[in-house]
Design a protein around this motif. Structure first.
Motif, PDB file in Angstrom:
ATOM      1  N   GLN A 265       3.437 165.942 109.923  1.00  0.00           N
ATOM      2  CA  GLN A 265       3.789 164.536 109.733  1.00  0.00           C
ATOM      3  C   GLN A 265       5.054 164.180 110.513  1.00  0.00           C
ATOM      4  OE1 GLN A 265       3.292 162.826 105.637  1.00  0.00           O
ATOM      5  NE2 GLN A 265       3.075 165.000 105.124  1.00  0.00           N
ATOM      6  N   ILE A 266       6.049 165.050 110.458  1.00  0.00           N
ATOM      7  CA  ILE A 266       7.310 164.797 111.155  1.00  0.00           C
ATOM      8  C   ILE A 266       7.079 164.745 112.658  1.00  0.00           C
ATOM      9  CG2 ILE A 266       9.564 165.809 111.719  1.00  0.00           C
ATOM     10  CD1 ILE A 266       9.599 166.834 108.743  1.00  0.00           C
ATOM     11  N   ALA A 267       6.319 165.696 113.179  1.00  0.00           N
ATOM     12  CA  ALA A 267       6.046 165.732 114.623  1.00  0.00           C
ATOM     13  C   ALA A 267       5.358 164.452 115.084  1.00  0.00           C
ATOM     14  CB  ALA A 267       5.207 166.959 114.968  1.00  0.00           C
ATOM     15  N   GLY A 268       4.373 163.999 114.329  1.00  0.00           N
ATOM     16  CA  GLY A 268       3.663 162.779 114.699  1.00  0.00           C
ATOM     17  C   GLY A 268       4.525 161.540 114.579  1.00  0.00           C
ATOM     18  N   ALA A 269       5.278 161.445 113.500  1.00  0.00           N
ATOM     19  CA  ALA A 269       6.114 160.272 113.262  1.00  0.00           C
ATOM     20  C   ALA A 269       7.190 160.120 114.324  1.00  0.00           C
ATOM     21  CB  ALA A 269       6.748 160.347 111.877  1.00  0.00           C
ATOM     22  N   LEU A 270       7.797 161.218 114.718  1.00  0.00           N
ATOM     23  CA  LEU A 270       8.881 161.157 115.707  1.00  0.00           C
ATOM     24  C   LEU A 270       8.417 160.642 117.062  1.00  0.00           C
ATOM     25  CD1 LEU A 270      10.862 164.411 114.857  1.00  0.00           C
ATOM     26  CD2 LEU A 270      11.586 162.040 114.453  1.00  0.00           C
ATOM     27  N   LEU A 271       7.143 160.787 117.371  1.00  0.00           N
ATOM     28  CA  LEU A 271       6.623 160.294 118.648  1.00  0.00           C
ATOM     29  C   LEU A 271       6.753 158.776 118.776  1.00  0.00           C
ATOM     30  CD1 LEU A 271       3.427 162.482 119.085  1.00  0.00           C
ATOM     31  CD2 LEU A 271       5.610 162.683 120.318  1.00  0.00           C
ATOM     32  N   ALA A 272       6.845 158.068 117.649  1.00  0.00           N
ATOM     33  CA  ALA A 272       6.963 156.614 117.694  1.00  0.00           C
ATOM     34  C   ALA A 272       8.380 156.159 118.025  1.00  0.00           C
ATOM     35  CB  ALA A 272       6.533 156.013 116.351  1.00  0.00           C
ATOM     36  N   ALA A 273       9.353 157.047 117.896  1.00  0.00           N
ATOM     37  CA  ALA A 273      10.754 156.684 118.163  1.00  0.00           C
ATOM     38  C   ALA A 273      11.070 156.824 119.649  1.00  0.00           C
ATOM     39  CB  ALA A 273      11.688 157.591 117.362  1.00  0.00           C
ATOM     40  N   PRO A 274      12.033 156.041 120.137  1.00  0.00           N
ATOM     41  CA  PRO A 274      12.495 156.246 121.514  1.00  0.00           C
ATOM     42  C   PRO A 274      12.949 157.696 121.687  1.00  0.00           C
ATOM     43  CG  PRO A 274      13.404 154.219 120.610  1.00  0.00           C
ATOM     44  CD  PRO A 274      12.740 154.944 119.474  1.00  0.00           C
ATOM     45  N   GLU A 275      12.610 158.276 122.820  1.00  0.00           N
ATOM     46  CA  GLU A 275      12.828 159.706 123.041  1.00  0.00           C
ATOM     47  C   GLU A 275      14.247 160.173 122.723  1.00  0.00           C
ATOM     48  OE1 GLU A 275      12.093 163.016 126.537  1.00  0.00           O
ATOM     49  OE2 GLU A 275      11.133 161.055 126.685  1.00  0.00           O
ATOM     50  N   GLY A 276      15.241 159.432 123.129  1.00  0.00           N
ATOM     51  CA  GLY A 276      16.629 159.837 122.910  1.00  0.00           C
ATOM     52  C   GLY A 276      17.101 159.735 121.474  1.00  0.00           C
ATOM     53  N   MET A 277      16.269 159.185 120.586  1.00  0.00           N
ATOM     54  CA  MET A 277      16.681 158.993 119.188  1.00  0.00           C
ATOM     55  C   MET A 277      15.880 159.860 118.225  1.00  0.00           C
ATOM     56  SD  MET A 277      17.228 154.906 119.260  1.00  0.00           S
ATOM     57  CE  MET A 277      18.620 154.835 118.149  1.00  0.00           C
ATOM     58  N   ARG A 278      14.933 160.627 118.724  1.00  0.00           N
ATOM     59  CA  ARG A 278      14.030 161.384 117.862  1.00  0.00           C
ATOM     60  C   ARG A 278      14.716 162.477 117.058  1.00  0.00           C
ATOM     61  NH1 ARG A 278       9.139 161.919 122.293  1.00  0.00           N
ATOM     62  NH2 ARG A 278       8.599 159.703 122.224  1.00  0.00           N
ATOM     63  N   ASP A 279      15.572 163.260 117.678  1.00  0.00           N
ATOM     64  CA  ASP A 279      16.164 164.421 117.003  1.00  0.00           C
ATOM     65  C   ASP A 279      16.929 164.059 115.745  1.00  0.00           C
ATOM     66  OD1 ASP A 279      15.118 166.112 118.904  1.00  0.00           O
ATOM     67  OD2 ASP A 279      16.997 166.299 120.034  1.00  0.00           O
ATOM     68  N   ASN A 280      17.574 162.925 115.743  1.00  0.00           N
ATOM     69  CA  ASN A 280      18.429 162.556 114.607  1.00  0.00           C
ATOM     70  C   ASN A 280      17.843 161.457 113.728  1.00  0.00           C
ATOM     71  OD1 ASN A 280      20.515 164.425 115.283  1.00  0.00           O
ATOM     72  ND2 ASN A 280      21.054 163.076 116.979  1.00  0.00           N
ATOM     73  N   ALA A 281      16.573 161.131 113.923  1.00  0.00           N
ATOM     74  CA  ALA A 281      15.927 160.094 113.113  1.00  0.00           C
ATOM     75  C   ALA A 281      15.477 160.656 111.766  1.00  0.00           C
ATOM     76  CB  ALA A 281      14.716 159.532 113.860  1.00  0.00           C
ATOM     77  N   ALA A 282      15.505 159.814 110.752  1.00  0.00           N
ATOM     78  CA  ALA A 282      14.931 160.165 109.451  1.00  0.00           C
ATOM     79  C   ALA A 282      13.417 159.998 109.545  1.00  0.00           C
ATOM     80  CB  ALA A 282      15.481 159.254 108.358  1.00  0.00           C
ATOM     81  N   VAL A 283      12.697 160.752 108.750  1.00  0.00           N
ATOM     82  CA  VAL A 283      11.238 160.632 108.724  1.00  0.00           C
ATOM     83  C   VAL A 283      10.767 160.519 107.286  1.00  0.00           C
ATOM     84  CG1 VAL A 283       9.026 161.721 109.294  1.00  0.00           C
ATOM     85  CG2 VAL A 283      10.969 161.970 110.858  1.00  0.00           C
ATOM     86  N   TRP A 284       9.940 159.520 107.053  1.00  0.00           N
ATOM     87  CA  TRP A 284       9.290 159.329 105.761  1.00  0.00           C
ATOM     88  C   TRP A 284       7.809 159.634 105.917  1.00  0.00           C
ATOM     89  CZ3 TRP A 284      11.003 157.049 100.987  1.00  0.00           C
ATOM     90  CH2 TRP A 284      12.396 156.926 100.915  1.00  0.00           C
ATOM     91  N   GLY A 285       7.238 160.248 104.898  1.00  0.00           N
ATOM     92  CA  GLY A 285       5.822 160.587 104.900  1.00  0.00           C
ATOM     93  C   GLY A 285       5.385 160.928 103.489  1.00  0.00           C
ATOM     94  N   TYR A 286       4.405 161.790 103.378  1.00  0.00           N
ATOM     95  CA  TYR A 286       3.780 162.084 102.089  1.00  0.00           C
ATOM     96  C   TYR A 286       4.098 163.493 101.610  1.00  0.00           C
ATOM     97  CZ  TYR A 286       1.204 157.923 103.351  1.00  0.00           C
ATOM     98  OH  TYR A 286       0.877 156.645 103.709  1.00  0.00           O
ATOM     99  N   ASP A 287       4.425 163.598 100.313  1.00  0.00           N
ATOM    100  CA  ASP A 287       4.577 164.934  99.736  1.00  0.00           C
ATOM    101  C   ASP A 287       3.189 165.467  99.393  1.00  0.00           C
ATOM    102  OD1 ASP A 287       3.789 163.770  97.279  1.00  0.00           O
ATOM    103  OD2 ASP A 287       5.792 163.868  96.417  1.00  0.00           O
ATOM    104  N   LYS A 288       3.110 166.641  98.815  1.00  0.00           N
ATOM    105  CA  LYS A 288       1.818 167.285  98.533  1.00  0.00           C
ATOM    106  C   LYS A 288       0.958 166.501  97.549  1.00  0.00           C
ATOM    107  CE  LYS A 288       3.389 171.836  99.729  1.00  0.00           C
ATOM    108  NZ  LYS A 288       3.518 173.228  99.424  1.00  0.00           N
ATOM    109  N   LYS A 289       1.585 165.612  96.774  1.00  0.00           N
ATOM    110  CA  LYS A 289       0.842 164.794  95.814  1.00  0.00           C
ATOM    111  C   LYS A 289       0.457 163.437  96.388  1.00  0.00           C
ATOM    112  CE  LYS A 289       2.890 166.897  91.744  1.00  0.00           C
ATOM    113  NZ  LYS A 289       3.660 166.657  90.515  1.00  0.00           N
ATOM    114  N   GLY A 290       0.863 163.170  97.628  1.00  0.00           N
ATOM    115  CA  GLY A 290       0.536 161.901  98.258  1.00  0.00           C
ATOM    116  C   GLY A 290       1.547 160.805  98.012  1.00  0.00           C
TER     117      GLY A 290
END
Length: 140
Positions: free
Chosen positions: A31-56
């Motif tokens: 999820q993190i790998a996919g989500a970071l692709l939407a951010a500008p390249e220079g901002m990916r490393d330090n961006a927060a990522v929201w997604g789903y835990d194991k329960k959804g």
């Protein structure tokens, strides 16, 4: 007769449960790998990522140190869609998720958020911000 009905209800429950199996939640790493692709390249490393835990549940998967928040793909929907946006849009984005969870969609969702922005109950950024969305047929 009562034992037969109990057995029948139990078998029916097992059949219904097996037919309603849900797609597994992708790993946090995926999820993190996919989500970071939407951010500008220079901002990916330090961006927060929201997604789903194991329960959804919608949760923060990765803390960030810059102003970008990335949203993982909804694994329950066909195709792929990730987004990134300035942290000042986070309340607006979360409110959209809350309204969709209540069954509010389309123009009704837009109108409700617009009303809340207008009455001051939903804060919007004071400066212009950008929402980046990356879509595709799949992510693997």
């Amino acid at each position: 007769m009562k034992k037969f009905l109990t057995l029948l209800v139990t078998i029916g429950s097992i059949i219904n449960f097996s037919c309603e199996a849900q797609e597994p939640v992708p790993s946090s790493e995926t999820q993190i790998a996919g989500a970071l692709l939407a951010a500008p390249e220079g901002m990916r490393d330090n961006a927060a990522v929201w997604g789903y835990d194991k329960k959804g549940n919608w949760v923060e998967l990765k803390a960030g140190t810059n102003e970008m928040i990335c949203a993982a793909d909804d694994y329950k929907r066909e195709g792929f869609s990730a987004a990134s946006y300035h942290k000042d849009l986070h309340a607006f984005m979360l409110r959209g998720r809350e309204l969709r969870a209540q069954g509010i969609k389309g123009d009704d969702l837009f109108d409700q958020r617009e009303k809340e922005v207008g009455d001051g109950s939903l804060k919007m950024p004071e400066q212009p911000t950008t929402l980046h969305i990356l879509t595709g047929s799949a992510f693997s």
